[in-house]
Design a protein around this motif. Sequence first.
Motif, PDB file in Angstrom:
ATOM      1  N   VAL A  28       1.272  23.064  -4.469  1.00 29.72           N
ATOM      2  CA  VAL A  28       2.350  21.860  -4.368  1.00 29.72           C
ATOM      3  C   VAL A  28       1.787  20.758  -3.956  1.00 29.72           C
ATOM      4  O   VAL A  28       0.554  20.517  -3.486  1.00 29.72           O
ATOM      5  CB  VAL A  28       3.225  22.574  -3.101  1.00 29.72           C
ATOM      6  CG1 VAL A  28       4.012  23.875  -3.777  1.00 29.72           C
ATOM      7  CG2 VAL A  28       2.452  23.042  -2.019  1.00 29.72           C
ATOM      8  N   ARG A  29       2.616  19.822  -4.374  1.00 29.60           N
ATOM      9  CA  ARG A  29       2.115  18.378  -3.604  1.00 29.60           C
ATOM     10  C   ARG A  29       3.076  17.876  -2.897  1.00 29.60           C
ATOM     11  O   ARG A  29       4.481  17.959  -2.903  1.00 29.60           O
ATOM     12  CB  ARG A  29       2.190  17.635  -4.955  1.00 29.60           C
ATOM     13  CG  ARG A  29       0.976  17.715  -5.908  1.00 29.60           C
ATOM     14  CD  ARG A  29       0.855  16.779  -6.955  1.00 29.60           C
ATOM     15  NE  ARG A  29      -0.242  17.328  -7.969  1.00 29.60           N
ATOM     16  CZ  ARG A  29      -1.419  16.521  -8.420  1.00 29.60           C
ATOM     17  NH1 ARG A  29      -1.578  15.425  -7.789  1.00 29.60           N
ATOM     18  NH2 ARG A  29      -2.180  16.930  -9.241  1.00 29.60           N
ATOM     19  N   VAL A  30       2.546  17.176  -1.589  1.00 24.63           N
ATOM     20  CA  VAL A  30       3.505  16.376  -0.687  1.00 24.63           C
ATOM     21  C   VAL A  30       2.787  15.105  -0.517  1.00 24.63           C
ATOM     22  O   VAL A  30       1.624  15.156  -0.372  1.00 24.63           O
ATOM     23  CB  VAL A  30       3.587  17.161   0.618  1.00 24.63           C
ATOM     24  CG1 VAL A  30       4.345  18.660   0.433  1.00 24.63           C
ATOM     25  CG2 VAL A  30       2.000  17.644   1.292  1.00 24.63           C
ATOM     26  N   PRO A  31       3.546  14.049   0.159  1.00 23.47           N
ATOM     27  CA  PRO A  31       2.897  12.826   0.465  1.00 23.47           C
ATOM     28  C   PRO A  31       2.093  12.873   1.502  1.00 23.47           C
ATOM     29  O   PRO A  31       2.208  13.787   2.538  1.00 23.47           O
ATOM     30  CB  PRO A  31       4.196  11.895   0.745  1.00 23.47           C
ATOM     31  CG  PRO A  31       5.160  12.419   0.282  1.00 23.47           C
ATOM     32  CD  PRO A  31       5.028  14.117  -0.022  1.00 23.47           C
ATOM     33  N   PRO A  40       0.827  -1.151  -0.096  1.00 27.49           N
ATOM     34  CA  PRO A  40      -0.045  -0.069   0.079  1.00 27.49           C
ATOM     35  C   PRO A  40       0.953   1.352  -0.101  1.00 27.49           C
ATOM     36  O   PRO A  40       2.135   1.301   0.420  1.00 27.49           O
ATOM     37  CB  PRO A  40      -0.786   0.107   1.261  1.00 27.49           C
ATOM     38  CG  PRO A  40       0.149  -0.918   2.272  1.00 27.49           C
ATOM     39  CD  PRO A  40       0.756  -2.019   1.302  1.00 27.49           C
ATOM     40  N   HIS A  41       0.370   2.366  -0.672  1.00 28.70           N
ATOM     41  CA  HIS A  41       1.018   3.523  -0.764  1.00 28.70           C
ATOM     42  C   HIS A  41       0.352   4.746  -0.356  1.00 28.70           C
ATOM     43  O   HIS A  41      -0.990   4.607  -0.385  1.00 28.70           O
ATOM     44  CB  HIS A  41       1.657   3.977  -2.099  1.00 28.70           C
ATOM     45  CG  HIS A  41       0.697   3.997  -3.248  1.00 28.70           C
ATOM     46  ND1 HIS A  41      -0.108   3.145  -3.697  1.00 28.70           N
ATOM     47  CD2 HIS A  41       0.169   5.225  -3.417  1.00 28.70           C
ATOM     48  CE1 HIS A  41      -0.838   3.738  -4.450  1.00 28.70           C
ATOM     49  NE2 HIS A  41      -0.706   5.151  -4.428  1.00 28.70           N
ATOM     50  N   VAL A  42       1.012   5.727   0.282  1.00 31.83           N
ATOM     51  CA  VAL A  42       0.111   7.062   0.538  1.00 31.83           C
ATOM     52  C   VAL A  42       0.055   7.895  -0.557  1.00 31.83           C
ATOM     53  O   VAL A  42       1.279   8.335  -0.950  1.00 31.83           O
ATOM     54  CB  VAL A  42       0.777   7.591   1.801  1.00 31.83           C
ATOM     55  CG1 VAL A  42      -0.031   8.889   2.087  1.00 31.83           C
ATOM     56  CG2 VAL A  42       0.783   6.829   2.834  1.00 31.83           C
ATOM     57  N   PRO A  43      -0.992   8.233  -1.268  1.00 33.02           N
ATOM     58  CA  PRO A  43      -1.124   9.176  -2.312  1.00 33.02           C
ATOM     59  C   PRO A  43      -0.778  10.561  -1.634  1.00 33.02           C
ATOM     60  O   PRO A  43      -0.431  11.002  -0.645  1.00 33.02           O
ATOM     61  CB  PRO A  43      -2.744   9.350  -2.772  1.00 33.02           C
ATOM     62  CG  PRO A  43      -3.408   9.015  -1.232  1.00 33.02           C
ATOM     63  CD  PRO A  43      -2.452   7.877  -0.736  1.00 33.02           C
TER      64      PRO A  43
END
Length: 397
Positions: A390-393, A2-5
């Motif tokens: 801006v994008r961040v986990p 699983p990953h965090v978008p």
Amino acid sequence: MPHVPQIRIPATYMRGGTSKGVFFRLTDLPEAAQVPGEARDRLLLRVIGSPDPYGKQIDGMGGATSSTSKTVIVARSNQPDHDVDYLFGQVSIDTAFVDWSGNCGNLSSAVGSFAVSAGLVDPARVPQNGICTVRIWQANISKTIIAHVPITEGEVQETGDFELDGVTFPAAEVQIEFMDPADEGEGEGGGSMFPTGNLVDDLEVPGVGTLNATMINAGIPTIFVNAEDIGYTGTELQDAINSDPKALTMFETIRAYGALRMGLIQHLEEAAKRQHTPKIAFVAKPADYRSSSGKSVAASDVDLLVRALSMGKLHHAMMGTAAVAIGTAAAIPGTLVSLAAGGRARDAVRFGHPSGTLRVGAEATQVDGEWQVKKAVMSRSARVLMEGWVRVPGDAF
């Protein structure tokens, strides 16, 4: 696995003066980051790309210098007679630390423009053509800044022919007034512009010696020493200092002992956690030199020379808040800055820095034996470089 978008946050990347930073509206931040604390700091660190042991901030918006590792949060103001509140965060490059202890004078010149464009200023106060006076509450230091933002056809004007040394291209001029810039908060002087009570002190620095120093709280707490006392001429460019680990260690030692003397810290080791303030600068009488762009600066072009360090490195031009300190100290006869500029009282000074020259005005008066400065004035410019998100986990904060 699983990953965090990633999540996306509305943001604007702006140049203000000789700095760049990521600007946010407070209400656009995730709820947990809308209040001071660990979540906000972790979010801003991830946005900028810190901490980065490589020192490059490749995985973020930072530019791997103190001038480009900056964040700004702006909100409608609850302060009477102010339009917006402005909070500045200086993000450390290689450590997990955001310093909230002071202002950024350069990015102050972009706050008014951002506020108008972001709809944070009452439309009734924005002319169709002319100058919009934006009243800014600088929340880090509880001071007022007035930005005079040019408006053309109802929009912020960013292009123009105003040239600023340290910035490659011309832009529209933004005049900035730092009202009552003396710090009222910290230091054994109990709110005095000079926390030790002296215009010049003997500052004992183990391993360096006893130096004449002017320690002033104006714009930003700043320690001034004479260039010749530490083996310099005042004409140095960045490489002369930043490529010399022994020099950087010396300046940090002077800064730490100055911070202790000013009452900004109680223990010497606290200086490492207060990287943004105080600033350390050295001054010299006018001399000919060639700026970092190759431009010749003649001794006759300036009143004095100043070099200043920010976040442990020599600044490529001059921090806006340090320029306020320079202008203020130059207006007060007897300070090291005034003496380097010839020693007479003056209401404006032009100083040489690594990228060229800068003029800053300040008028000082003495009231009941205490020096006061009502405002310091300088011209900068500002421009939007990019806007969107801006994008961040999603688990970054």
